[in-house]
Enzyme design. Structure first.
Site, PDB file in Angstrom:
ATOM      1  N   ASN A   1       0.866  -1.187   0.000  1.00  0.00           N
ATOM      2  CA  ASN A   1       0.000   0.000   0.000  1.00  0.00           C
ATOM      3  C   ASN A   1       0.901   1.235   0.000  1.00  0.00           C
ATOM      4  OD1 ASN A   1      -1.830   2.031   0.507  1.00  0.00           O
ATOM      5  ND2 ASN A   1      -2.251   1.425   2.628  1.00  0.00           N
TER       6      ASN A   1
ATOM      7  N   LYS B   1       0.071   4.253  -0.293  1.00  0.00           N
ATOM      8  CA  LYS B   1      -0.614   5.444   0.251  1.00  0.00           C
ATOM      9  C   LYS B   1      -0.405   6.636  -0.700  1.00  0.00           C
ATOM     10  CE  LYS B   1       0.107   3.523   4.788  1.00  0.00           C
ATOM     11  NZ  LYS B   1      -0.023   3.687   6.223  1.00  0.00           N
TER      12      LYS B   1
ATOM     13  N   HIS C   1      -9.486   1.112   5.194  1.00  0.00           N
ATOM     14  CA  HIS C   1      -8.207   1.332   5.878  1.00  0.00           C
ATOM     15  C   HIS C   1      -8.457   2.293   7.043  1.00  0.00           C
ATOM     16  CE1 HIS C   1      -4.120   2.625   6.635  1.00  0.00           C
ATOM     17  NE2 HIS C   1      -3.708   1.558   5.971  1.00  0.00           N
TER      18      HIS C   1
ATOM     19  N   GLU D   1      -6.899   4.745   8.070  1.00  0.00           N
ATOM     20  CA  GLU D   1      -6.714   6.167   7.732  1.00  0.00           C
ATOM     21  C   GLU D   1      -7.973   6.733   7.084  1.00  0.00           C
ATOM     22  OE1 GLU D   1      -3.098   5.633   5.537  1.00  0.00           O
ATOM     23  OE2 GLU D   1      -2.050   5.148   7.393  1.00  0.00           O
TER      24      GLU D   1
ATOM     25  N   GLU E   1      -5.331  -5.061  10.837  1.00  0.00           N
ATOM     26  CA  GLU E   1      -4.345  -4.001  11.008  1.00  0.00           C
ATOM     27  C   GLU E   1      -4.614  -3.260  12.311  1.00  0.00           C
ATOM     28  OE1 GLU E   1      -2.516  -2.831   6.997  1.00  0.00           O
ATOM     29  OE2 GLU E   1      -4.240  -1.543   7.314  1.00  0.00           O
TER      30      GLU E   1
ATOM     31  N   GLY F   1       2.245   2.351  10.789  1.00  0.00           N
ATOM     32  CA  GLY F   1       3.164   3.471  10.599  1.00  0.00           C
ATOM     33  C   GLY F   1       3.854   3.922  11.875  1.00  0.00           C
TER      34      GLY F   1
ATOM     35  N   SER G   1       3.336  -2.017  10.500  1.00  0.00           N
ATOM     36  CA  SER G   1       4.795  -2.019  10.675  1.00  0.00           C
ATOM     37  C   SER G   1       5.423  -3.395  10.391  1.00  0.00           C
ATOM     38  CB  SER G   1       5.179  -1.524  12.068  1.00  0.00           C
ATOM     39  OG  SER G   1       4.730  -0.191  12.242  1.00  0.00           O
TER      40      SER G   1
HETATM   41  C1  PEP Z   1      -0.891   0.160   6.109  1.00  0.00           C
HETATM   42  O1  PEP Z   1      -1.002   1.362   5.946  1.00  0.00           O
HETATM   43  O2  PEP Z   1      -1.725  -0.625   5.642  1.00  0.00           O
HETATM   44  C2  PEP Z   1       0.269  -0.312   6.864  1.00  0.00           C
HETATM   45  C3  PEP Z   1       0.274  -1.545   7.273  1.00  0.00           C
HETATM   46  O3  PEP Z   1       1.256   0.621   7.079  1.00  0.00           O
HETATM   47  P1  PEP Z   1       2.690   0.323   7.738  1.00  0.00           P
HETATM   48  O4  PEP Z   1       3.197  -0.964   7.180  1.00  0.00           O
HETATM   49  O5  PEP Z   1       3.525   1.501   7.347  1.00  0.00           O
HETATM   50  O6  PEP Z   1       2.477   0.229   9.210  1.00  0.00           O
END
Ligand code: PEP
Length: 259
Positions: free
Chosen positions: A9, A11, A97, A99, A169, A175, A215
């Site tokens: 992803n 973003k 997601h 976000e 998630e 992040g 992460s």
């Molecule tokens: C995500 O945004 O789906 C995600 C898992 O981000 P990150 O790996 O940066 O934590």
């Protein structure tokens, strides 16, 4: 155990040149691999057509979008429909997601409409769920995830649900550099699979891909992917550098071969 699924992803990152470079680096590196895993790249909308061209030529990865409209078509300025995504060769689409839930106020009602439209257009929804830090601190993570899944997905028929991917998630891990421990991830993934089993039966639950996101990186991917109910990863930050993302794909491949 089924083969792994690794989704990047991006973003809202990369300019056009950088996006092309990343696509090129990944396509080139994967050229010699005989992959068991499915690899999906989700760049921002303006790069999707370029990405699907690379994907078609490479044959080693597919493309996904990061969002779609909850409406079929019409006067919805700024929105992109599931049909438009299908028409440029998109095969997957991230839905819900954290976000988007946080900054754009997306609710389960919005998400269930998006899921329906994606399935109607032969696009696999990658449905994201996960608890906030304070919800975990209060032991509410299972209630939260269960409600998110039931509200947005359980209206689907078994035939439709077979085409859905779920990404767990935990919001506190996205992040932040904080990763769920393999034990925490496995516990939640097993819970999600049981939830799916109760609703749709053993076979569909077994075949469901449940990805971990938060992460996940080149260092921790292998241990996470080794958990029996972790079927791959949704990768944010670590999908922005070809070498990091390739190392995560390699982890998926290593686990796939051991099983
Ligand atoms: C995500 O945004 O789906 C995600 C898992 O981000 P990150 O790996 O940066 O934590």
């Amino acid at each position: 155990m089924k083969d792994k699924l690794v989704i990047g992803n991006w973003k809202m990152n990369k300019n056009f040149e950088e996006a092309e470079e990343l696509l090129e680096d990944i396509a080139e590196a994967l050229e010699d691999w005989v992959l068991r895993s499915t690899v999906v790249l989700c760049p921002p909308f303006p790069y999707l057509e370029m990405a699907t061209d690379y994907a078609d030529e490479s044959g080693h990865f597919a493309c996904g979008a990061q969002n779609c409209a909850e409406f079929e078509d019409g006067a919805y300025t700024g929105e992109v429909s599931a049909k438009m995504l299908h028409d440029v060769g998109v095969q997957f689409c991230i839905v819900g997601h954290s976000e988007r839930r946080k900054y754009f106020g997306e609710s389960s009602e919005n998400l269930s409409k998006k899921v329906n439209l994606l399935l109607e257009n032969d696009i696999i929804p990658v449905f994201c769920c996960g608890e906030l830090q304070n919800e975990r601190e209060h032991g509410k993570q299972f209630d939260v995830v269960s409600a998110q899944i039931k509200e947005a997905l359980f209206h689907l028929t078994a035939e439709q649900f077979e085409h859905v991917v779920i990404a767990y998630e935990p919001v506190w891990a996205i992040g932040t550099g904080l990763t769920a421990s393999p034990k925490q991830a496995e516990e939640m993934h097993a819970f999600i699979r049981t939830l799916a089993e109760k609703q749709y039966g053993t076979e569909i639950a077994y075949n469901l891909h449940i990805l971990y996101g938060g992460s996940c990186n080149a260092q921790n991917a292998l241990e996470l992917f080794m958990q029996p109910n972790v079927d791959g990863g949704l990768i944010g930050g670590a999908s922005l550098k070809a070498n990091d993302f390739l190392a995560i794909i390699e982890a998926a491949e290593t686990v796939g071969k051991e099983e």
